[in-house]
Design a protein around this motif. Structure first.
Motif, PDB file in Angstrom:
ATOM      1  N   LEU A  61       0.851  -1.208   0.000  1.00  0.00           N
ATOM      2  CA  LEU A  61       0.000   0.000   0.000  1.00  0.00           C
ATOM      3  C   LEU A  61       0.877   1.245   0.000  1.00  0.00           C
ATOM      4  CD1 LEU A  61      -2.805  -1.033   2.544  1.00  0.00           C
ATOM      5  CD2 LEU A  61      -2.944  -0.973   0.035  1.00  0.00           C
ATOM      6  N   ASP A  62       1.929   1.185   0.779  1.00  0.00           N
ATOM      7  CA  ASP A  62       2.845   2.305   0.884  1.00  0.00           C
ATOM      8  C   ASP A  62       3.520   2.585  -0.469  1.00  0.00           C
ATOM      9  OD1 ASP A  62       3.803   4.074   2.833  1.00  0.00           O
ATOM     10  OD2 ASP A  62       5.790   3.143   2.586  1.00  0.00           O
ATOM     11  N   THR A  63       3.964   1.523  -1.125  1.00  0.00           N
ATOM     12  CA  THR A  63       4.640   1.678  -2.423  1.00  0.00           C
ATOM     13  C   THR A  63       3.709   2.303  -3.461  1.00  0.00           C
ATOM     14  OG1 THR A  63       5.919  -0.283  -1.912  1.00  0.00           O
ATOM     15  CG2 THR A  63       5.919   0.392  -4.215  1.00  0.00           C
ATOM     16  N   GLY A  65       1.481   4.419  -2.790  1.00  0.00           N
ATOM     17  CA  GLY A  65       1.083   5.763  -2.344  1.00  0.00           C
ATOM     18  C   GLY A  65      -0.272   5.776  -1.666  1.00  0.00           C
ATOM     19  N   LEU A  66      -0.757   4.581  -1.265  1.00  0.00           N
ATOM     20  CA  LEU A  66      -2.084   4.498  -0.646  1.00  0.00           C
ATOM     21  C   LEU A  66      -1.918   4.587   0.871  1.00  0.00           C
ATOM     22  CD1 LEU A  66      -3.350   1.602  -2.948  1.00  0.00           C
ATOM     23  CD2 LEU A  66      -3.963   4.032  -3.124  1.00  0.00           C
ATOM     24  N   HIS A  67      -1.819   5.808   1.370  1.00  0.00           N
ATOM     25  CA  HIS A  67      -1.552   6.010   2.797  1.00  0.00           C
ATOM     26  C   HIS A  67      -2.866   6.115   3.561  1.00  0.00           C
ATOM     27  CE1 HIS A  67       2.525   6.337   1.567  1.00  0.00           C
ATOM     28  NE2 HIS A  67       2.283   7.400   0.815  1.00  0.00           N
ATOM     29  N   TRP A  68      -2.959   5.330   4.609  1.00  0.00           N
ATOM     30  CA  TRP A  68      -4.212   5.264   5.357  1.00  0.00           C
ATOM     31  C   TRP A  68      -4.191   6.226   6.536  1.00  0.00           C
ATOM     32  CZ3 TRP A  68      -0.447   1.575   5.008  1.00  0.00           C
ATOM     33  CH2 TRP A  68       0.236   1.252   6.182  1.00  0.00           C
ATOM     34  N   ASP A  69      -5.385   6.448   7.081  1.00  0.00           N
ATOM     35  CA  ASP A  69      -5.516   7.345   8.234  1.00  0.00           C
ATOM     36  C   ASP A  69      -5.645   6.512   9.509  1.00  0.00           C
ATOM     37  OD1 ASP A  69      -5.736   9.830   6.718  1.00  0.00           O
ATOM     38  OD2 ASP A  69      -7.617   8.972   5.996  1.00  0.00           O
ATOM     39  N   GLY A  70      -5.244   7.102  10.597  1.00  0.00           N
ATOM     40  CA  GLY A  70      -5.469   6.506  11.913  1.00  0.00           C
ATOM     41  C   GLY A  70      -4.765   5.180  12.113  1.00  0.00           C
ATOM     42  N   GLN A  71      -5.240   4.489  13.134  1.00  0.00           N
ATOM     43  CA  GLN A  71      -4.650   3.210  13.530  1.00  0.00           C
ATOM     44  C   GLN A  71      -5.202   2.081  12.664  1.00  0.00           C
ATOM     45  OE1 GLN A  71      -2.760   2.546  16.560  1.00  0.00           O
ATOM     46  NE2 GLN A  71      -2.416   4.750  16.424  1.00  0.00           N
ATOM     47  N   LEU A  72      -4.375   1.075  12.463  1.00  0.00           N
ATOM     48  CA  LEU A  72      -4.884  -0.132  11.803  1.00  0.00           C
ATOM     49  C   LEU A  72      -5.808  -0.845  12.775  1.00  0.00           C
ATOM     50  CD1 LEU A  72      -1.507  -1.576  10.503  1.00  0.00           C
ATOM     51  CD2 LEU A  72      -3.301  -0.551   9.094  1.00  0.00           C
ATOM     52  N   MET A  73      -6.822  -1.506  12.237  1.00  0.00           N
ATOM     53  CA  MET A  73      -7.626  -2.370  13.101  1.00  0.00           C
ATOM     54  C   MET A  73      -7.303  -3.820  12.731  1.00  0.00           C
ATOM     55  SD  MET A  73     -11.763  -2.724  13.486  1.00  0.00           S
ATOM     56  CE  MET A  73     -12.076  -1.496  14.731  1.00  0.00           C
ATOM     57  N   PHE A  74      -7.175  -4.681  13.736  1.00  0.00           N
ATOM     58  CA  PHE A  74      -6.920  -6.110  13.507  1.00  0.00           C
ATOM     59  C   PHE A  74      -8.111  -6.896  14.031  1.00  0.00           C
ATOM     60  CE2 PHE A  74      -2.523  -6.362  12.110  1.00  0.00           C
ATOM     61  CZ  PHE A  74      -2.034  -5.094  12.414  1.00  0.00           C
ATOM     62  N   GLN A  75      -8.727  -7.700  13.197  1.00  0.00           N
ATOM     63  CA  GLN A  75      -9.894  -8.461  13.657  1.00  0.00           C
ATOM     64  C   GLN A  75      -9.519  -9.457  14.752  1.00  0.00           C
ATOM     65  OE1 GLN A  75     -11.862  -9.929  10.049  1.00  0.00           O
ATOM     66  NE2 GLN A  75     -13.303  -8.246  10.262  1.00  0.00           N
ATOM     67  N   SER A  76      -8.271  -9.908  14.747  1.00  0.00           N
ATOM     68  CA  SER A  76      -7.865 -10.879  15.774  1.00  0.00           C
ATOM     69  C   SER A  76      -7.944 -10.280  17.187  1.00  0.00           C
ATOM     70  CB  SER A  76      -6.448 -11.375  15.495  1.00  0.00           C
ATOM     71  OG  SER A  76      -5.573 -10.264  15.396  1.00  0.00           O
ATOM     72  N   ASP A 235       4.081  -6.892  -8.500  1.00  0.00           N
ATOM     73  CA  ASP A 235       5.517  -6.640  -8.632  1.00  0.00           C
ATOM     74  C   ASP A 235       5.747  -5.158  -8.314  1.00  0.00           C
ATOM     75  OD1 ASP A 235       8.049  -6.112  -9.456  1.00  0.00           O
ATOM     76  OD2 ASP A 235       7.829  -6.977 -11.469  1.00  0.00           O
ATOM     77  N   LEU A 236       6.274  -4.910  -7.134  1.00  0.00           N
ATOM     78  CA  LEU A 236       6.364  -3.529  -6.655  1.00  0.00           C
ATOM     79  C   LEU A 236       7.286  -2.668  -7.510  1.00  0.00           C
ATOM     80  CD1 LEU A 236       6.244  -3.894  -2.770  1.00  0.00           C
ATOM     81  CD2 LEU A 236       4.403  -3.838  -4.448  1.00  0.00           C
ATOM     82  N   SER A 237       8.200  -3.318  -8.250  1.00  0.00           N
ATOM     83  CA  SER A 237       9.095  -2.522  -9.099  1.00  0.00           C
ATOM     84  C   SER A 237       8.332  -1.954 -10.307  1.00  0.00           C
ATOM     85  CB  SER A 237      10.273  -3.375  -9.574  1.00  0.00           C
ATOM     86  OG  SER A 237       9.809  -4.335 -10.493  1.00  0.00           O
ATOM     87  N   GLN A 238       7.102  -2.464 -10.530  1.00  0.00           N
ATOM     88  CA  GLN A 238       6.281  -1.997 -11.658  1.00  0.00           C
ATOM     89  C   GLN A 238       5.121  -1.119 -11.171  1.00  0.00           C
ATOM     90  OE1 GLN A 238       6.668  -2.925 -15.013  1.00  0.00           O
ATOM     91  NE2 GLN A 238       8.629  -3.736 -14.327  1.00  0.00           N
ATOM     92  N   ALA A 239       5.260  -0.529  -9.979  1.00  0.00           N
ATOM     93  CA  ALA A 239       4.103   0.152  -9.379  1.00  0.00           C
ATOM     94  C   ALA A 239       3.452   1.197 -10.300  1.00  0.00           C
ATOM     95  CB  ALA A 239       4.474   0.752  -8.026  1.00  0.00           C
ATOM     96  N   PRO A 240       4.210   2.098 -10.944  1.00  0.00           N
ATOM     97  CA  PRO A 240       3.522   3.101 -11.771  1.00  0.00           C
ATOM     98  C   PRO A 240       2.691   2.473 -12.896  1.00  0.00           C
ATOM     99  CG  PRO A 240       5.777   3.778 -11.334  1.00  0.00           C
ATOM    100  CD  PRO A 240       5.654   2.356 -10.853  1.00  0.00           C
TER     101      PRO A 240
END
Ligand code: GLU
Length: 290
Positions: A61-63, A65-76, A235-240
């Motif tokens: 997600l970071d690669t 550019g999809l930056h999230w808001d707030g804390q992650l939630m974990f269902q576990s 393949d993160l090297s092909q992100a664009p």
């Protein structure tokens, strides 16, 4: 209304192109509406969680550019919330223990479960819920209205499994409510499951989000891209190039000059141009990967 969107991956492997399309669409719809965008890790089923996949998903997600808001939630970490919701449902007299196998009832909504009349004596039982004989209509922002008769087309469904794990159907509505999700943009593999989720929301007194279901991305054999079908990890090297393909799949065609541009530039353009009406209702061609 405060727009809150979300991406809710199951950490059973790395993200593939189908999950990228879902992440990008939910992100763009949120950002274009000045909303926040949350990420929830749906690690409800520990045996299905592949070690390292949460980090791989977040890095991906970071690669892109999809930056999230707030804390992650974990269902576990949400068992007590699911239990509380289950207790609420039990008080509505629609829950019963069932020892049948999933194969017996999951494929046939009209399966007559013997456990309804003679409760099973063993301890390892699932808990099922009986929906009412009503039609539920969801006005999907992408596909349009769909109506499902809960009793005839869905039938009784599991809220807690024999192994005590809570079902996806229960967890997803509890978590969407907790995170105050206003808009759910996700793959149309979950389209048929939405009316029962909307009904659970009404039983639990939750607000119903707006739903939009995206066309399914298929491989060359016409199968949905999924971890089960061994869809290739992104393949993160092909992100664009991959991002520009994802935008194209969503009907948001970037000018040629942007197609190889860094992901942040492509996203900035896509946020200003985002038009959910351009998302195709159905995917026409199987995906050809870059
Ligand atoms: N966890 C599900 C998946 O990875 C998505 C659930 C949802 O969006 O409601 O397919």
């Amino acid at each position: 209304m405060n727009y809150v969107g979300r991406f809710a991956p199951t950490p059973s492997g790395a993200l593939h192109f189908g999950s990228l399309v879902a992440a990008v669409a939910s992100y763009l719809d949120a950002r274009a509406n000045n909303g926040s965008w949350l990420v929830r890790i749906e690690d409800l089923d520990p045996p299905r969680t592949v070690p390292g996949s949460v980090d791989a998903i977040l890095c991906c997600l970071d690669t892109f550019g999809l930056h999230w808001d707030g804390q992650l939630m974990f269902q576990s970490q949400r068992q007590s919330a699911y239990l509380e919701a289950l207790e609420k449902l039990k008080k509505q007299d629609r829950i019963y223990p069932c020892s049948c196998s999933r194969a017996q009832f999951q494929t046939n909504p009209l399966y007559l479960c013997p456990c309804l009349n003679s409760p099973p004596s063993q301890k390892d039982v699932a808990l099922k819920i009986t929906p009412p004989r009503i039609n539920v209509t969801i006005d999907d922002t992408i596909i349009g209205p769909q109506t499902q008769h809960l009793a005839d087309e869905v039938g009784d469904f599991v809220v807690q499994r024999k192994d005590q794990l809570f079902s996806y159907q229960l967890a997803v509505v509890v978590d969407d409510a907790e995170q105050k999700i206003s808009h759910v943009i996700r793959g149309s593999d979950l389209y048929q499951q939405t009316p029962r989720q909307a009904w659970l929301q009404s039983c639990l007194g939750y607000h119903q989000p707006v739903y939009g279901h995206l066309p399914i991305i298929t491989n060359n054999q016409g199968q949905k891209l999924s971890k089960q079908n061994l869809a290739a990890a992104l393949d993160l090297s092909q992100a664009p190039a991959l991002l520009s393909q994802a935008l194209e799949r969503l009907g948001q065609i970037a000018p040629c000059s942007l197609r190889q541009a860094p992901v942040t530039e492509q996203l900035a353009w896509a946020i200003t141009q985002w038009d959910i009406a351009k998302v195709p209702k159905r995917m026409q061609d199987p995906i050809a990967f870059v």
